[in-house]
Design a protein around this motif. Structure first.
Motif, PDB file in Angstrom:
ATOM      1  N   LEU A  83       0.917  -1.382   0.048  1.00  0.00           N
ATOM      2  CA  LEU A  83       0.051  -0.218  -0.222  1.00  0.00           C
ATOM      3  C   LEU A  83       0.766   1.218   0.061  1.00  0.00           C
ATOM      4  N   HIS A  84       0.838   1.876  -1.035  1.00  0.00           N
ATOM      5  CA  HIS A  84       1.717   3.274  -1.325  1.00  0.00           C
ATOM      6  C   HIS A  84       0.764   4.515  -0.473  1.00  0.00           C
ATOM      7  N   LEU A  85       1.571   4.973   0.455  1.00  0.00           N
ATOM      8  CA  LEU A  85       0.878   5.867   1.330  1.00  0.00           C
ATOM      9  C   LEU A  85       0.821   7.287   0.648  1.00  0.00           C
ATOM     10  N   GLY A  86      -0.198   8.060   1.349  1.00  0.00           N
ATOM     11  CA  GLY A  86      -0.202   9.460   0.561  1.00  0.00           C
ATOM     12  C   GLY A  86      -0.926   9.779  -0.573  1.00  0.00           C
ATOM     13  N   VAL A  87      -1.090   8.820  -1.378  1.00  0.00           N
ATOM     14  CA  VAL A  87      -1.681   9.078  -2.776  1.00  0.00           C
ATOM     15  C   VAL A  87      -2.922   8.165  -2.861  1.00  0.00           C
ATOM     16  N   THR A  88      -3.922   8.742  -3.218  1.00  0.00           N
ATOM     17  CA  THR A  88      -5.283   8.224  -3.749  1.00  0.00           C
ATOM     18  C   THR A  88      -5.586   8.080  -5.096  1.00  0.00           C
ATOM     19  N   THR A  89      -6.088   7.018  -5.634  1.00  0.00           N
ATOM     20  CA  THR A  89      -6.479   7.091  -7.091  1.00  0.00           C
ATOM     21  C   THR A  89      -7.818   6.623  -7.521  1.00  0.00           C
ATOM     22  N   THR A  90      -8.243   6.773  -8.737  1.00  0.00           N
ATOM     23  CA  THR A  90      -9.557   6.517  -9.209  1.00  0.00           C
ATOM     24  C   THR A  90      -9.993   5.021  -9.033  1.00  0.00           C
ATOM     25  N   THR A  91      -8.999   4.084  -8.946  1.00  0.00           N
ATOM     26  CA  THR A  91      -9.353   2.532  -9.005  1.00  0.00           C
ATOM     27  C   THR A  91      -8.793   1.983  -7.687  1.00  0.00           C
ATOM     28  N   GLY A  92      -8.025   2.846  -6.787  1.00  0.00           N
ATOM     29  CA  GLY A  92      -7.482   1.958  -5.585  1.00  0.00           C
ATOM     30  C   GLY A  92      -6.192   1.303  -5.916  1.00  0.00           C
ATOM     31  N   ASP A  93      -5.664   1.454  -6.842  1.00  0.00           N
ATOM     32  CA  ASP A  93      -4.162   0.717  -7.299  1.00  0.00           C
ATOM     33  C   ASP A  93      -3.639   1.683  -8.439  1.00  0.00           C
ATOM     34  N   ALA A  94      -2.470   0.979  -8.694  1.00  0.00           N
ATOM     35  CA  ALA A  94      -1.421   2.111  -9.550  1.00  0.00           C
ATOM     36  C   ALA A  94      -2.178   2.244 -11.090  1.00  0.00           C
ATOM     37  N   GLU A  95      -3.100   1.536 -11.378  1.00  0.00           N
ATOM     38  CA  GLU A  95      -3.606   1.627 -12.795  1.00  0.00           C
ATOM     39  C   GLU A  95      -4.610   3.036 -12.930  1.00  0.00           C
ATOM     40  N   GLY A  96      -5.186   3.585 -11.878  1.00  0.00           N
ATOM     41  CA  GLY A  96      -6.067   4.691 -11.798  1.00  0.00           C
ATOM     42  C   GLY A  96      -5.473   5.838 -11.725  1.00  0.00           C
ATOM     43  N   GLN A  97      -6.302   7.001 -11.918  1.00  0.00           N
ATOM     44  CA  GLN A  97      -5.709   8.401 -12.133  1.00  0.00           C
ATOM     45  C   GLN A  97      -5.236   8.836 -10.419  1.00  0.00           C
ATOM     46  N   VAL A  98      -4.626   9.979 -10.268  1.00  0.00           N
ATOM     47  CA  VAL A  98      -4.322  10.446  -8.863  1.00  0.00           C
ATOM     48  C   VAL A  98      -5.546  11.255  -8.682  1.00  0.00           C
ATOM     49  N   VAL A  99      -6.102  11.182  -7.595  1.00  0.00           N
ATOM     50  CA  VAL A  99      -7.107  11.812  -7.127  1.00  0.00           C
ATOM     51  C   VAL A  99      -6.694  12.934  -6.177  1.00  0.00           C
ATOM     52  N   ALA A 100      -5.916  12.432  -5.207  1.00  0.00           N
ATOM     53  CA  ALA A 100      -5.321  13.532  -3.978  1.00  0.00           C
ATOM     54  C   ALA A 100      -4.132  12.976  -3.485  1.00  0.00           C
ATOM     55  N   GLU A 101      -3.221  13.915  -2.866  1.00  0.00           N
ATOM     56  CA  GLU A 101      -2.078  13.624  -2.519  1.00  0.00           C
ATOM     57  C   GLU A 101      -2.046  14.323  -1.010  1.00  0.00           C
ATOM     58  N   ARG A 102      -1.676  13.704  -0.205  1.00  0.00           N
ATOM     59  CA  ARG A 102      -1.489  14.282   1.222  1.00  0.00           C
ATOM     60  C   ARG A 102      -0.501  13.813   1.891  1.00  0.00           C
ATOM     61  N   PRO A 103       0.204  14.337   2.755  1.00  0.00           N
ATOM     62  CA  PRO A 103       1.517  14.255   3.533  1.00  0.00           C
ATOM     63  C   PRO A 103       1.051  12.830   4.486  1.00  0.00           C
ATOM     64  N   VAL A 104       2.278  12.124   4.563  1.00  0.00           N
ATOM     65  CA  VAL A 104       2.019  10.764   5.418  1.00  0.00           C
ATOM     66  C   VAL A 104       2.468  11.163   6.723  1.00  0.00           C
ATOM     67  N   PRO A 105       1.722  10.909   7.828  1.00  0.00           N
ATOM     68  CA  PRO A 105       2.138  11.284   9.136  1.00  0.00           C
ATOM     69  C   PRO A 105       2.966  10.296   9.895  1.00  0.00           C
ATOM     70  N   ALA A 106       3.544  10.596  11.008  1.00  0.00           N
ATOM     71  CA  ALA A 106       4.509   9.648  11.619  1.00  0.00           C
ATOM     72  C   ALA A 106       3.744   8.404  12.051  1.00  0.00           C
ATOM     73  N   ILE A 107       4.029   7.099  11.819  1.00  0.00           N
ATOM     74  CA  ILE A 107       3.291   6.078  12.085  1.00  0.00           C
ATOM     75  C   ILE A 107       4.065   5.066  13.061  1.00  0.00           C
ATOM     76  N   THR A 108       3.684   4.862  14.173  1.00  0.00           N
ATOM     77  CA  THR A 108       4.029   4.069  15.404  1.00  0.00           C
ATOM     78  C   THR A 108       3.491   2.614  15.155  1.00  0.00           C
ATOM     79  N   PRO A 109       4.336   1.701  15.774  1.00  0.00           N
ATOM     80  CA  PRO A 109       3.836   0.434  15.842  1.00  0.00           C
ATOM     81  C   PRO A 109       2.282   0.289  16.618  1.00  0.00           C
ATOM     82  N   GLU A 110       2.091   1.315  17.565  1.00  0.00           N
ATOM     83  CA  GLU A 110       0.933   1.549  18.321  1.00  0.00           C
ATOM     84  C   GLU A 110      -0.343   1.740  17.352  1.00  0.00           C
ATOM     85  N   THR A 111       0.062   2.717  16.359  1.00  0.00           N
ATOM     86  CA  THR A 111      -1.020   3.054  15.327  1.00  0.00           C
ATOM     87  C   THR A 111      -1.239   1.863  14.458  1.00  0.00           C
TER      88      THR A 111
END
Length: 332
Positions: A83-111
């Protein structure tokens, strides 16, 4: 200069199951048609769709095995995905067009533990628009390609096990490695999108591999490239018998007279315990006859092979060994 016409492929009856490792870039049907062409098979079908982006376990059914392929649609599955983080696409995979890009927050093991717990067990999913599900006789992906979004009812699924690991994807971007065991009807692209949303940054799949479906694992599979390289006799030898699709069925074996009557659709009486799923074999010669169920001591046919299919299956199994047995049953 007139082009030489291609020779017409002479089709033949072929029976069994090919455990294929579907390659990247082909649809399930394209992979099926390629294998069908290599086998020169008359009849074929698959047991569940994999997207072109996905690779991995795809059982292909030929001849008599197609009668039981529907029984495998309910099988549980196991997948590995990135799962590539920070980018959503129309299809949910790499074949789709980019819908939005957001920064990736700090992700901890607890998260990750909290997200894992949220998506483990019985959950609901809304099927993606880019899927083969039908609405008013039309596949959802056809609506999606036309820019039309239709309402989809949530579906109940079960995630039996979920492992999430921080990683980098193929582009060295922040990613989550997903390992999941799930029930039928689970969309891993949707699961990935939901996990990305829960992490606050969104995401899409860049890799998806089915590593198991029902009792079949990737270690049992052959690639199309390797299958293509085999001789014709070795391709037939690579097929599994049709009853590999029936591992949870109770086995019943009938003598010649009862086998013939069973094949004609007649119920047989015996001292069998009640069972909803029974796989039935003949005794002499040993061969798969079909499936049925037992109620109140009666063996009741559900799906049957024809005598021709049984004879062809026996001949195929003994091909190249110089021996063969004639089928001794006929329909009563």
């Amino acid at each position: 200069m007139t082009a030489t016409p291609r020779a017409r492929v002479q089709r033949r009856p072929v029976h069994g199951v090919l455990l294929l490792d579907k390659p990247l870039g082909l649809s399930s049907n394209q992979a099926l048609q390629k294998a069908k062409w290599l086998l020169r098979a008359e009849k074929a079908g698959h047991t569940g769709t994999l997207d072109p982006l996905a690779t991995g376990v795809l059982p292909l059914c030929f001849g008599a095995a197609t009668k039981f392929s529907g029984l495998h649609l309910d099988a549980d599955k196991r997948y590995e995905a990135t799962l590539h983080l920070g980018v959503t696409t129309t299809t949910g995979d790499a074949e789709g067009q980019v819908v939005a890009e957001r920064p990736v927050p700090a992700i901890t093991p607890e998260t990750l533990d909290a997200v894992r717990a949220r998506f483990t067990g019985p959950i609901t999913q809304i099927p993606p628009m880019h899927s083969a599900l039908k609405k008013d006789g039309k596949a959802l992906y056809e609506y999606a390609r036309a820019g039309v979004e239709v309402e989809r009812a949530p579906r109940q699924i079960t995630i039996y096990a979920l492992n999430l690991t921080l990683a980098l994807d193929e582009s060295a971007q922040p990613a989550i490695k997903i390992e999941v065991a799930c029930s039928k009807g689970t969309y891993i692209r949707t699961l990935g999108e939901d996990i990305g949303a829960a992490l606050g940054c969104g995401g899409h799949l860049t890799r998806l591999r089915r590593v198991a479906t029902g009792p079949f694992t990737q270690d049992q599979c052959i690639t199309l490239e390797a299958f293509d390289a085999l001789s014709e006799s070795d391709r037939l030898a690579a097929l599994q018998p049709a009853d590999v699709l029936l591992p949870d069925h109770t086995a019943v074996t009938l003598g010649s007279e009862d086998a013939g009557r069973f094949l004609s659709g007649m119920r047989r009486r015996g001292d069998w315990a009640d069972a909803e799923q029974v796989v039935v074999y003949g005794q002499a010669p040993a061969a798969l006859l079909g499936v049925g169920h037992v109620a109140a001591g009666e063996l009741i046919p559900d799906r049957l092979l024809s005598p021709a299919e049984i004879a062809q299956t026996l001949a195929q199994a003994t091909a190249g060994r110089g021996t063969g047995e004639a089928v001794s049953w006929t329909k009563a």
